[in-house]
Design a protein around this motif. Structure first.
Motif, short mmCIF file in Angstrom:
data_model
loop_
_atom_site.label_atom_id
_atom_site.label_comp_id
_atom_site.label_asym_id
_atom_site.label_seq_id
_atom_site.Cartn_x
_atom_site.Cartn_y
_atom_site.Cartn_z
N LEU A 120 0.83 -1.20 0.00
CA LEU A 120 0.00 0.00 0.00
C LEU A 120 0.87 1.25 0.00
O LEU A 120 0.56 2.25 -0.68
CB LEU A 120 -0.92 -0.01 1.22
N GLY A 121 1.98 1.20 0.73
CA GLY A 121 2.93 2.32 0.68
C GLY A 121 3.51 2.48 -0.71
O GLY A 121 3.71 3.62 -1.19
N ARG A 122 3.79 1.34 -1.37
CA ARG A 122 4.29 1.41 -2.74
C ARG A 122 3.27 2.06 -3.67
O ARG A 122 3.62 2.84 -4.56
CB ARG A 122 4.59 -0.01 -3.26
N ILE A 123 1.98 1.72 -3.46
CA ILE A 123 0.94 2.33 -4.30
C ILE A 123 0.95 3.84 -4.13
O ILE A 123 0.83 4.60 -5.11
CB ILE A 123 -0.44 1.73 -3.94
N VAL A 124 1.06 4.32 -2.88
CA VAL A 124 1.10 5.77 -2.63
C VAL A 124 2.26 6.40 -3.37
O VAL A 124 2.13 7.44 -4.05
CB VAL A 124 1.18 6.05 -1.12
N ASP A 125 3.44 5.78 -3.26
CA ASP A 125 4.62 6.35 -3.93
C ASP A 125 4.50 6.29 -5.45
O ASP A 125 4.90 7.23 -6.17
CB ASP A 125 5.89 5.60 -3.49
N GLU A 126 3.95 5.16 -5.98
CA GLU A 126 3.81 5.04 -7.43
C GLU A 126 2.82 6.05 -7.99
O GLU A 126 3.03 6.65 -9.04
CB GLU A 126 3.34 3.61 -7.79
N VAL A 127 1.69 6.24 -7.28
CA VAL A 127 0.69 7.22 -7.73
C VAL A 127 1.29 8.62 -7.68
O VAL A 127 1.08 9.44 -8.59
CB VAL A 127 -0.58 7.13 -6.86
N LYS A 128 2.04 8.90 -6.62
CA LYS A 128 2.68 10.23 -6.51
C LYS A 128 3.68 10.45 -7.64
O LYS A 128 3.87 11.58 -8.11
CB LYS A 128 3.37 10.34 -5.15
N ALA A 129 4.33 9.35 -8.10
CA ALA A 129 5.31 9.46 -9.18
C ALA A 129 4.65 9.44 -10.56
O ALA A 129 5.36 9.51 -11.57
CB ALA A 129 6.32 8.32 -9.07
N ALA A 164 2.34 6.92 -11.77
CA ALA A 164 2.06 5.59 -12.32
C ALA A 164 0.59 5.49 -12.72
O ALA A 164 -0.28 6.17 -12.18
CB ALA A 164 2.41 4.51 -11.31
N GLY A 165 0.32 4.57 -13.66
CA GLY A 165 -1.03 4.43 -14.18
C GLY A 165 -1.87 3.43 -13.38
O GLY A 165 -1.44 2.84 -12.39
N VAL A 166 -3.11 3.20 -13.92
CA VAL A 166 -4.06 2.31 -13.25
C VAL A 166 -3.55 0.88 -13.25
O VAL A 166 -3.75 0.12 -12.30
CB VAL A 166 -5.44 2.39 -13.93
N GLY A 167 -2.86 0.45 -14.28
CA GLY A 167 -2.36 -0.92 -14.37
C GLY A 167 -1.42 -1.25 -13.23
O GLY A 167 -1.48 -2.35 -12.66
N THR A 168 -0.54 -0.32 -12.92
CA THR A 168 0.40 -0.55 -11.79
C THR A 168 -0.35 -0.70 -10.48
O THR A 168 -0.06 -1.59 -9.67
CB THR A 168 1.39 0.61 -11.70
N VAL A 169 -1.32 0.18 -10.27
CA VAL A 169 -2.11 0.10 -9.04
C VAL A 169 -2.87 -1.23 -8.97
O VAL A 169 -2.94 -1.86 -7.92
CB VAL A 169 -3.09 1.29 -8.96
N ASP A 170 -3.45 -1.66 -10.12
CA ASP A 170 -4.19 -2.92 -10.12
C ASP A 170 -3.30 -4.10 -9.78
O ASP A 170 -3.69 -5.01 -9.04
CB ASP A 170 -4.84 -3.13 -11.49
N ARG A 171 -2.06 -4.13 -10.39
CA ARG A 171 -1.16 -5.25 -10.08
C ARG A 171 -0.78 -5.29 -8.61
O ARG A 171 -0.77 -6.36 -7.99
CB ARG A 171 0.11 -5.13 -10.94
N LEU A 172 -0.50 -4.12 -8.04
CA LEU A 172 -0.15 -4.09 -6.61
C LEU A 172 -1.36 -4.46 -5.74
O LEU A 172 -1.21 -5.14 -4.72
CB LEU A 172 0.35 -2.70 -6.24
#
Length: 585
Positions: free
Chosen positions: A54-63, A65-73
């Motif tokens: 979940l922390g990775r999702i926050v960092d990826e979204v802040k950087a 990242a698209g919906v696909g990355t969030v879905d995989r995580l």
């Protein structure tokens, strides 16, 4: 914490002995225990992945990242959550199986130890204490092994992994989280220093209450006849008040612990958010790291809640385990150990015997007596003369304070219980019918006896009524089955004696519940069946003394006369006076 003073409640094992006993139980099922720990560790590890992702999702979204990355995580979070669920369920399953097997061993061990306790120890302690330990305390230990133990273990592993994960993300945030939990540490220490003693006191109060209730129930008719209801009610209320007082004490301890714990859960999360916010502004850590750390610490409340919720059960179970394990110490109240010596013959000798109950005045004073093998001896005398006490010493139930009581040159009380019961059996007017059939009750004394042997033993004691039962030897006795009256219960007990076939039989008013005619017939039948065996009869019916080879007269704890019936009547002493009084002269 171990009390071996002799009189009073059964002893309680010290903490070191309880720990050793627990380790022995774990080693007996070591594989299951190790598998349970391993699965719990894997489940805890799987549970750590979710907050980190979940922390990775926050960092990826802040950087960006698209919906696909969030879905995989998010799918990975779901997969690890499912893995944690399955691992936790199977670990809990193994934990419950381990707990049930261990509880079965504790029950079997308790039964073996209770049956091995010297009769004198049980009599001094009272049946209420032993009953409470065998029911309430064993059940409490079982609940801990089945429920509290596995859940505490799982929670402890989870808590350790969560704190390790926070330190792995950032040591400073980990330190903030640990400092925020200091309040729980102090509260738990305060609680633990007082809890064991408080729960032991509660267990002792429960035992005392059980003893009073059992006494009131057993003696209900006597209480009613003597109009002692108000006194017994007052005594029971006093025991209930003591139970309530000890229970209030343990409730007070929990009322202090739990509010402090609830407040302490918020402090680590708040500290991490404040410190993490400052560090994020300085660029020292990412926002995802702060979020993951806060989630970990928020997640920490669940295993800590489990541990603290079961902390009460753990303390009360530890106290119960100490009481259950204390049964093993009870036999140490008897100073001598079982003798490996084999008696040379069946001659009973009492030399200079003195005995006192619980440090009181002597009730036996320098008794000297020799009973030859095959002799029929009657012991008579007024109430309180020491007849029953002498019988207990001859049977090895008690040991003399001074002097000796031997069989074939070996102290009777030092014989191994199995060897002792092969030679000497004491039968009193207090008998017990076990749940089961008539056959089950009789085969307690002789497991290999045939039906012909059982019928012969019943015939010998005049128990012809067994043939009239609906199912004969297969008739169930006790609640839900056929209820025996006092006389029939006594005959079943005497039939057991015939089947046991001891070398020496001591009858302490063993036929008191039979009518005089049946009693005399039973005693003569026993004498015929036990021919060439030693029979010692403690009786108030002097007809028993008339039939004996010799008569021993007890008075004020001393043996005052010894001889045949005719000789003692002719001597005109105490026995002659008793004989004349018996015949109304």
């Amino acid at each position: 914490m171990t009390d071996l003073s002799g009189a009073g409640p059964l002893p309680v094992a010290e903490p070191s002995r309880v720990r050793r006993a627990a380790l022995r139980l774990i080693r007996r099922d070591g594989r299951a225990f190790a598998a349970m720990i391993a699965l719990n560790a894997l489940a805890a590890g799987a549970g750590l992945v979710g907050p980190w992702l979940l922390g990775r999702i926050v960092d990826e979204v802040k950087a960006g990242a698209g919906v696909g990355t969030v879905d995989r995580l998010a799918l990975a979070i779901l997969a690890f959550a499912l893995a944690q669920l399955l691992l936790s369920r199977y670990a809990s399953y193994l934990g419950h199986r381990f707990g049930e097997r261990t509880l079965a061993r504790i029950r079997e061990q308790f039964t073996d130890r209770a049956l091995a306790l010297p009769t004198s120890v049980i009599e001094r302690a009272g049946t209420g204490d032993l009953t409470t330990r065998g029911t309430t305390d064993v059940a409490q230990v079982g609940a801990m092994l089945r429920d509290a133990g596995p859940e505490i273990l799982i929670a402890a592993v989870q808590a350790a992994f969560i704190l390790g994960a926070v330190f792995a993300l950032d040591p400073l945030l980990g330190a903030c989280g640990v400092l925020g939990l200091v309040g729980i540490w102090f509260a738990a220490r305060w609680y633990l220093r007082r809890a064991v003693t408080a729960y032991l006191d509660e267990g002792a109060a429960n035992s005392a209450l059980a003893e009073q209730l059992a006494a009131a129930t057993t003696g209900a008719r006597t209480i009613e006849a003597l109009r002692l209801e108000h006194r017994r009610v007052a005594t029971c209320r006093q025991a209930i008040d003591e139970c309530r007082g000890t229970r209030t004490r343990t409730l007070f301890l929990r009322s202090v612990l739990f509010p402090i714990v609830d407040v302490s859960y918020v402090i680590p999360v708040a500290g991490v958010l404040l410190v993490g916010g400052v560090m994020t502004q300085g660029g020292a850590i990412t926002l995802g790291t702060v979020v993951a750390s806060a989630l970990y610490l928020r997640q920490l409340s669940q295993p800590l809640d489990t541990i603290l919720f079961h902390l009460e059960n753990l303390q009360s179970s530890s106290a119960s385990f100490a009481r259950v394990e204390g049964i093993a110490l009870a036999s140490q109240e008897e100073p001598a150990t079982a003798s490996a010596s084999v008696p040379a013959d069946d001659r009973l000798e009492v030399a200079g015997a003195h005995y006192a109950y619980d440090g009181g005045p002597d009730v036996l004073r320098g008794v000297d007596l020799t009973v030859q093998p095959g002799e029929r001896l009657a012991i008579v005398g007024p109430s309180g003369a020491g007849k029953t006490t002498l019988g207990r010493l001859l049977a090895g139930v008690d040991r003399p304070r001074a002097g000796t009581v031997t069989v074939g040159g070996v102290p009777v009380a030092d014989l191994d219980p199995d060897r002792l019961r092969e030679r000497v059996i004491l039968v009193t007017q207090e008998h017990h019918v076990f749940l089961g059939t008539v056959r089950d009750n009789l085969r307690i004394a002789a497991p290999s006896a045939t039906d012909a042997d059982l019928h012969a033993a019943l015939t010998a004691v005049g128990a012809d009524w067994v043939g009239d039962l609906p199912d004969g030897l297969d008739t169930d006795l006790g609640p839900g089955g056929h209820r025996l009256d006092g006389a029939q219960t006594q005959q079943v007990a005497l039939a057991r004696v015939v089947l046991a076939d001891p070398h020496t039989l001591i009858l302490d008013e063993a036929t008191a519940l039979l009518d005089p005619r049946t009693a005399r017939h039973t005693e003569r039948a026993l004498a015929a069946v036990l021919a060439d065996r030693t029979v010692i009869a403690i009786a108030h019916r002097l007809q028993t003394a008339h039939d004996a080879d010799r008569v021993a007269v007890m008075q004020d704890g001393r043996l005052t006369e010894l001889g045949t019936h005719d000789d003692l009547v002719e001597a005109g002493g105490t026995y002659a006076a008793l004989w004349r009084s018996w015949h109304g002269e």
